[in-house]
Design an enzyme around this catalytic site. Structure first.
Site, PDB file in Angstrom:
ATOM      1  CB  SER A 151      -0.896   0.016   1.239  1.00 54.18           C
ATOM      2  OG  SER A 151      -1.549   1.267   1.387  1.00 54.18           O
ATOM      3  CE1 TYR A 164      -3.911  -2.018   5.385  1.00 54.73           C
ATOM      4  CE2 TYR A 164      -3.111   0.141   4.693  1.00 54.73           C
ATOM      5  CZ  TYR A 164      -3.612  -1.105   4.377  1.00 54.73           C
ATOM      6  OH  TYR A 164      -3.811  -1.442   3.064  1.00 54.73           O
TER       7      TYR A 164
END
Length: 258
Positions: A151, A164
């Site tokens: 990501s 995250y």
């Protein structure tokens, strides 16, 4: 000279395939001719996706998988190779997140994210690579591909999803380590770092005032669609990409270029 990517005869396993990017990745690979193995905890959703792929002329298999459980990983890979054949391509896509400040993160929150996004991704790739390496020893010309889904959050810190971000930064470094260690066996390991992609899991958020403000901050004031990643995925999964190894590629519409 044109290049046509053809995955006929290839077996591709996609984790987290029950929705979102995973479901799209499976459709893209099946559309390019691969047999896809759909893996997730939500088996009923996988069966629905299998029906969609088969209705479009593709081939798909369903296996239950919980990436937080090593026994489940081993069982799913064995089941996949029994049902479909040796795995040529792994799309390591399973992922979860929480929205909270770091001071509010407890042990369960931390484990929830890390166990899936980093630990699960590592052991999924490791167990698949063990089988790939055994085949490569018998056929040195054999090529395999692992595509880890990281990501842009692994490249820059985004607000209120700190754990995250940490997990995806780990996936970035994991990808490079795997590429260095396994490249000699014909396993190319690369990572895609998507930006903000609208899926059924987050599209309601992008309709909120906060979501709209976020979109206004993006370079072209828009989110991506899952199909916007098709080309990059197929490139990294193809045999023609044999010289691309250890690459961390953003697909974020210019977000990290700002």
């Amino acid at each position: 000279m044109g290049i046509e990517v053809n995955f006929e005869g290839k077996i591709a396993m996609v984790t987290g395939a029950s929705s979102g990017l995973g479901a799209r990745f499976a459709k893209a690979l099946a559309g390019a001719g691969a047999q896809v193995v759909l893996a997730s905890r939500r088996v009923e959703r996988l069966k629905e996706l299998r029906a969609e792929i088969e209705a479009d002329g593709g081939a798909a298999h369903v296996v239950a998988l919980d990436v937080t459980d090593l026994a489940s990983i081993k069982s799913a890979i064995a089941h996949a190779e029994t049902e479909a054949g040796p795995i040529d391509i792994l799309v390591n896509n399973s992922g979860v997140s929480t929205t909270q400040r770091l001071l509010d993160v407890n042990e369960e929150d931390y484990g929830y994210v890390m166990d899936t996004n980093l630990r699960g991704a590592f052991f999924m790739a490791q167990q698949t690579a063990k089988r790939m390496i055994q085949r490569a020893k018998g056929d040195p010309k054999k090529q395999h591909r692992i595509v880890n889904i990281a990501s842009v959050a692994g490249l820059r810190v985004l607000p209120q999803i700190g754990v995250y971000c940490m997990s995806k930064a780990g996936v970035v470094q994991m990808t490079k380590a795997m590429a260095v260690e396994w490249g000699r066996y014909g396993i190319n390991v690369n990572a895609i770092c998507p930006g903000y992609i609208a899926t059924e899991m987050n599209e309601d958020y992008f309709d909120t005032e906060q979501g709209k403000k976020l979109i206004e901050m993006l370079p072209r004031r828009r989110t991506g669609r899952p199909e916007d990643l098709d080309g990059l995925l197929l490139l990294l999964a193809a045999e023609e990409a044999h010289f691309i190894n250890g690459a961390i590629i953003t697909a974020d519409d210019g977000m990290t270029a700002q």
